[in-house]
Design a protein around this motif. Structure first.
Motif, short mmCIF file in Angstrom:
data_model
loop_
_atom_site.label_atom_id
_atom_site.label_comp_id
_atom_site.label_asym_id
_atom_site.label_seq_id
_atom_site.Cartn_x
_atom_site.Cartn_y
_atom_site.Cartn_z
N LEU A 1 0.84 -1.20 0.00
CA LEU A 1 0.00 0.00 0.00
C LEU A 1 0.88 1.25 0.00
O LEU A 1 1.91 1.30 0.67
N PRO A 2 0.49 2.28 -0.73
CA PRO A 2 1.30 3.51 -0.78
C PRO A 2 1.25 4.26 0.55
O PRO A 2 0.31 4.10 1.34
N THR A 3 2.25 5.09 0.78
CA THR A 3 2.26 5.93 1.98
C THR A 3 1.27 7.08 1.81
O THR A 3 0.95 7.48 0.69
N HIS A 4 0.82 7.61 2.92
CA HIS A 4 -0.16 8.69 2.84
C HIS A 4 0.03 9.77 3.90
O HIS A 4 -0.53 10.86 3.80
N ASN A 5 0.82 9.47 4.92
CA ASN A 5 0.91 10.39 6.05
C ASN A 5 1.48 11.76 5.68
O ASN A 5 1.04 12.78 6.20
N TYR A 6 2.47 11.78 4.77
CA TYR A 6 3.17 13.04 4.49
C TYR A 6 3.11 13.40 3.01
O TYR A 6 4.01 14.04 2.49
N ASN A 7 2.04 12.98 2.35
CA ASN A 7 1.88 13.31 0.93
C ASN A 7 1.79 14.82 0.73
O ASN A 7 1.13 15.54 1.49
N ARG A 8 2.45 15.29 -0.33
CA ARG A 8 2.42 16.70 -0.75
C ARG A 8 2.98 17.64 0.33
O ARG A 8 2.65 18.82 0.35
N LEU A 9 3.80 17.11 1.21
CA LEU A 9 4.27 17.90 2.35
C LEU A 9 5.08 19.12 1.90
O LEU A 9 4.78 20.25 2.28
N LEU B 1 5.44 20.48 -1.12
CA LEU B 1 4.70 21.37 -2.01
C LEU B 1 3.72 22.24 -1.23
O LEU B 1 3.62 23.45 -1.47
N MET B 2 3.01 21.64 -0.30
CA MET B 2 2.03 22.41 0.48
C MET B 2 2.70 23.46 1.36
O MET B 2 2.24 24.60 1.44
N SER B 3 3.79 23.08 2.02
CA SER B 3 4.47 24.04 2.89
C SER B 3 5.05 25.20 2.07
O SER B 3 4.99 26.35 2.49
N THR B 4 5.57 24.91 0.89
CA THR B 4 6.11 25.97 0.02
C THR B 4 5.01 26.89 -0.47
O THR B 4 5.18 28.12 -0.50
N LEU B 5 3.87 26.31 -0.84
CA LEU B 5 2.73 27.14 -1.28
C LEU B 5 2.24 28.04 -0.14
O LEU B 5 1.90 29.21 -0.37
N CYS B 6 2.20 27.51 1.06
CA CYS B 6 1.75 28.31 2.20
C CYS B 6 2.71 29.47 2.46
O CYS B 6 2.27 30.60 2.73
N VAL B 7 4.00 29.22 2.37
CA VAL B 7 4.98 30.29 2.55
C VAL B 7 4.83 31.34 1.45
O VAL B 7 4.85 32.55 1.71
N ALA B 8 4.65 30.88 0.21
CA ALA B 8 4.46 31.82 -0.90
C ALA B 8 3.20 32.66 -0.68
O ALA B 8 3.18 33.87 -0.94
N VAL C 1 -4.54 23.64 6.18
CA VAL C 1 -3.43 22.92 6.78
C VAL C 1 -3.92 22.06 7.94
O VAL C 1 -3.46 20.93 8.14
N PHE C 2 -4.86 22.58 8.72
CA PHE C 2 -5.41 21.81 9.84
C PHE C 2 -6.09 20.54 9.33
O PHE C 2 -5.90 19.46 9.91
N TYR C 3 -6.86 20.65 8.24
CA TYR C 3 -7.52 19.47 7.69
C TYR C 3 -6.51 18.48 7.12
O TYR C 3 -6.72 17.27 7.17
N TRP C 4 -5.41 18.99 6.56
CA TRP C 4 -4.37 18.10 6.05
C TRP C 4 -3.74 17.31 7.20
O TRP C 4 -3.43 16.12 7.05
N MET C 5 -3.55 17.95 8.34
CA MET C 5 -2.98 17.27 9.50
C MET C 5 -3.99 16.35 10.18
O MET C 5 -3.62 15.34 10.78
N ASN D 1 0.85 15.38 15.41
CA ASN D 1 2.00 16.17 15.84
C ASN D 1 3.19 16.02 14.90
O ASN D 1 3.92 16.99 14.63
N MET D 2 3.41 14.80 14.41
CA MET D 2 4.51 14.58 13.47
C MET D 2 4.29 15.36 12.18
O MET D 2 5.22 15.96 11.64
N ARG D 3 3.06 15.35 11.71
CA ARG D 3 2.75 16.11 10.49
C ARG D 3 2.99 17.60 10.72
O ARG D 3 3.52 18.29 9.85
N MET D 4 2.58 18.10 11.87
CA MET D 4 2.76 19.52 12.17
C MET D 4 4.25 19.88 12.22
O MET D 4 4.69 20.88 11.65
N GLY D 5 5.03 19.06 12.92
CA GLY D 5 6.46 19.35 13.03
C GLY D 5 7.17 19.31 11.69
O GLY D 5 7.97 20.20 11.36
N LEU D 6 6.89 18.28 10.89
CA LEU D 6 7.54 18.17 9.58
C LEU D 6 7.07 19.26 8.63
O LEU D 6 7.83 19.72 7.78
N PHE D 7 5.81 19.67 8.76
CA PHE D 7 5.30 20.76 7.93
C PHE D 7 6.08 22.05 8.21
O PHE D 7 6.47 22.78 7.28
N CYS D 8 6.29 22.34 9.49
CA CYS D 8 7.04 23.55 9.85
C CYS D 8 8.48 23.46 9.37
O CYS D 8 9.04 24.45 8.86
#
Length: 688
Positions: free
Chosen positions: A222-230, A232-239, A255-259, A274-281
């Motif tokens: 099965l493919p991974t899903h926990n950190y998909n588009r991580l 790209l999403m963080s870069t778009l948010c910064v932009a 971002v909240f719904y993604w986490m 929490n892991m998603r939040m930390g890696l996103f930052c």
């Protein structure tokens, strides 16, 4: 047999309707592009130019331009990082194209028309990101995309704001892409989690070792899903934040719904959140550093010389989003731009921007609140559903943005995607297809049957949507302040044709700010080098702009006298001739003549040189009972020689009088340009 025929007829009707909606959407897509090239002369807001094209076109082509206070190097509020990608890079391509066309074909495309149209063409291309994101989400969730794309394409937001150089338009595109990414991640996570939990149950129930091994392999495949588009999403948010820091409010729910996705299942726990939040930052840090470096170099906080000499400290960096936030949390400073009640966004701006869909959105929100307070929780959208995501993306930002005392409708255009996705099908089905309340209350039943049910509302909603959007397109696209750009073109031609020893002075009043870069004047502040002789030189300043906002006409005439007097002194001492012009809405023509007469300006002569139609200034609305221009202006001001003499004794109910009064009203929808000069035969020619 009857059921089969009915089903086939129903499907055929739906297919025809879908094809009709799709063709209409394609028409509006073509219209969006055509309106860029016509072009739209309407002027929505000064930020359209003075936070984008005025700065970057002026700098790139080394033209005279007005630098907005937000780009002050001492305390810069605006980042240029995103603008470097959306405007600076395309301008480089435009310059290469212009050089080749000039060199090989002798065609010069660098003019005011290009300065207006080319950035809008870039924004128009960017606007189709919203269409693509909407289509992809509809495909993911098996939603009807034809009516949604039709509502999006026919909206005046896409036809006007989507093609204008607003930071809000870029914010809307980033919001749409981010919503698509979150929606994709949500459905992907749900699918993977469902399969994983299904295989885990099968694994526990398996009897043989071989079957367990087979299920274990399927589970690991099965493919991974926990950190998909991580990243790209963080870069778009910064932009988005660097483009406009209010994106913090728009991006936070997404971002909240993604986490949050997958929480509450066996596979995803609070630890994953929490892991998603930390890696996103952490993933956002490279983009933050890159954008901060771009701004620091642009505003001269940091130079290559300082880096080479290792003389770099924290003071060599500027973080523009923080400056923006510090400025806007000060209510005294935001009050300088206008104070608005807290309810303006919710009750005025949303209906103004989205008309029918805006009202539907507010009604749907009120309906959800009513269900919540009546404890009908089953009728509310699930927390981790696409409806929950879109609803949170609308009302969470509205709540926090309403706390700011300066509110403009364009601040809300990033809501376009979720509003269209949730509510645009109601344009053809009506507000509600079934009674939405659990209890049968007489008042609610009456309200439903008269206004909400499909039979009562479906016939009129789509027509009303089209009508109001076309009206707003005409108003903002072709009428509101639409004489300003032709005025810049007029002075572009005047500057090219004037004698070298003539200075032009332009005074404006009761109009929006004048985009000086469109006059296409070489910058007088830059030192240039002659390639043949190596001699350094600067262009002499020969165009002067005086903008007086909505100044009282008596004060305006006083300032005009001072300017003419100064020009006369300069003409005697430096032998420089001059022309002084005044641009005001045609609705003030009568008042201007009265002020000039009462000011006893016997030594000054003035005449109407041109009127730019159409033009409407809300600062000087036309008077339906105003005098006709032929009755106001002197005979020499009759540009086309069409004025007829009336003795003023016409019957007030006669056709001639009514038509003349209607003509007088229509003539006020223009921008008048007057030329003022001293009467040379006057003895007091040196003094005014």
């Amino acid at each position: 047999m009857r059921v089969t025929k009915y089903f086939e007829s129903f499907m055929r009707k739906n297919k025809n309707t879908a094809d009709e909606h799709w063709c209409t959407y394609l028409f509006f897509c073509v219209l969006r592009i055509v309106l860029v090239f016509i072009p739209q002369l309407g002027y929505v807001h000064p930020d359209e130019f003075f936070q984008s094209t005025e700065i970057f076109i002026g700098e790139h082509f080394q033209l005279e331009h007005i630098r907005s206070w937000e780009y002050n190097s001492t305390f810069p509020l605006r980042s240029v990082a995103v603008s470097q990608l959306t405007l600076k890079l395309p301008l480089n391509l435009l310059e290469i194209l212009a050089v080749n066309l000039r060199g090989f074909f002798g065609i010069d495309i660098i003019c005011s028309y290009t300065y207006l149209v080319f950035p809008r063409l870039v924004m128009c291309a960017l606007s189709f990101v919203n269409d693509w994101s909407l289509y992809k989400v509809c495909q993911l969730y098996n939603l009807r995309y034809e009516i949604r794309l039709l509502a999006l394409g026919s909206s005046h937001i896409m036809l006007i704001f989507g093609t204008r150089t607003f930071s809000n338009s870029i914010e809307m595109a980033i919001t749409s892409v981010l919503l698509y990414l979150v929606a994709e991640c949500m459905i992907h996570s749900n699918t993977v989690i469902y399969k994983r939990e299904f295989l885990e149950e099968r694994y526990e129930k398996a009897d043989s070792i071989g079957e367990k091994v087979k299920i274990w392999k399927l589970k690991n495949a099965l493919p991974t899903h926990n950190y998909n588009r991580l990243l790209l999403m963080s870069t778009l948010c910064v932009a988005g934040v660097f483009n406009r820091p209010t994106f913090l409010l728009f991006g936070a729910p997404m971002v909240f719904y993604w986490m949050l996705r997958g929480m509450g299942t066996k596979s995803v726990s609070f630890k994953h959140f929490n892991m998603r939040m930390g890696l996103f930052c952490l993933s956002a840090i490279p983009a933050i550093l890159l954008f901060t470096l771009i701004d620091s170099f642009y505003y001269k906080y940091l130079t290559l010389g300082e880096i080479h000499m290792f003389q770099v400290s924290i003071n060599n960096f500027v973080f523009t989003p923080w400056n923006f936030i510090k400025y806007n949390i000060d209510s005294d400073k935001t009050a300088q731009h206008g104070l608005h009640p807290r309810y303006i966004h919710l009750l005025v701006n949303i209906p103004l921007l989205y008309n029918v869909l805006g009202v539907i959105t507010l009604v749907a929100f009120g309906q959800q609140m009513l269900r919540f307070f009546k404890a009908e929780y089953q009728g509310l959208p699930r927390a981790q559903s696409i409806v929950g995501l879109m609803s949170a993306s609308i009302f969470a930002p509205v709540f926090f943005m309403s706390l700011i005392n300066h509110q403009e409708p364009r601040f809300l255009i990033p809501f376009t995607f979720p509003i269209i996705l949730l509510h645009s099908p109601k344009l053809v089905t009506g507000f509600c297809t079934a009674y939405p309340f659990k209890e049968d209350h007489p008042f609610l039943r009456f309200f439903y049957e008269k206004f909400l049910c499909s039979r009562a509302s479906a016939k009129y909603l789509l027509k009303t949507w089209y009508t109001l959007n076309i009206a707003l397109l005409i108003f903002f696209g072709f009428l509101h302040q639409s004489g300003v750009f032709p005025l810049t073109q007029h002075f572009e031609t005047a500057m090219q044709n004037k004698a070298p020893d003539v200075n032009l002075h332009l005074i404006t009043s009761h109009v929006y700010s004048f985009p000086l870069s469109f006059v296409n004047i070489p910058s007088t502040g830059l030192t240039r080098v002659n390639r043949r002789t190596g001699q350094k030189y600067r262009y002499r300043k020969d165009f002067y702009l005086y903008e007086y906002g909505s100044t009282d006409l008596y004060k305006l005439i006083l300032k005009l006298k001072i300017i003419i007097n100064h020009c006369e002194t300069k003409q005697r001492l430096q032998k420089l001739r001059y022309h002084v012009y005044l641009a005001i809405p045609a609705s003030l023509t009568d008042q201007l003549n009265q002020v000039v007469y009462k000011s006893n300006m016997t030594s000054i002569d003035y005449e109407l040189t041109k009127v730019f139609y159409p033009h409407l200034s809300t600062e000087a609305l036309p008077n339906p009972f105003g005098r006709h221009p032929c009755d106001v202006n002197t005979p020499k001001d009759d540009l086309k020689g069409t004025c007829q003499v009336f003795d003023g004794r016409e019957d007030f109910l006669s056709v001639a009088y009514l038509s003349r009064q209607f003509s007088a009203f229509v003539h006020q929808f223009g921008l008048s340009l007057y030329r003022f000069e001293l009467k040379r035969k006057s003895k007091s020619s040196a003094m005014v």
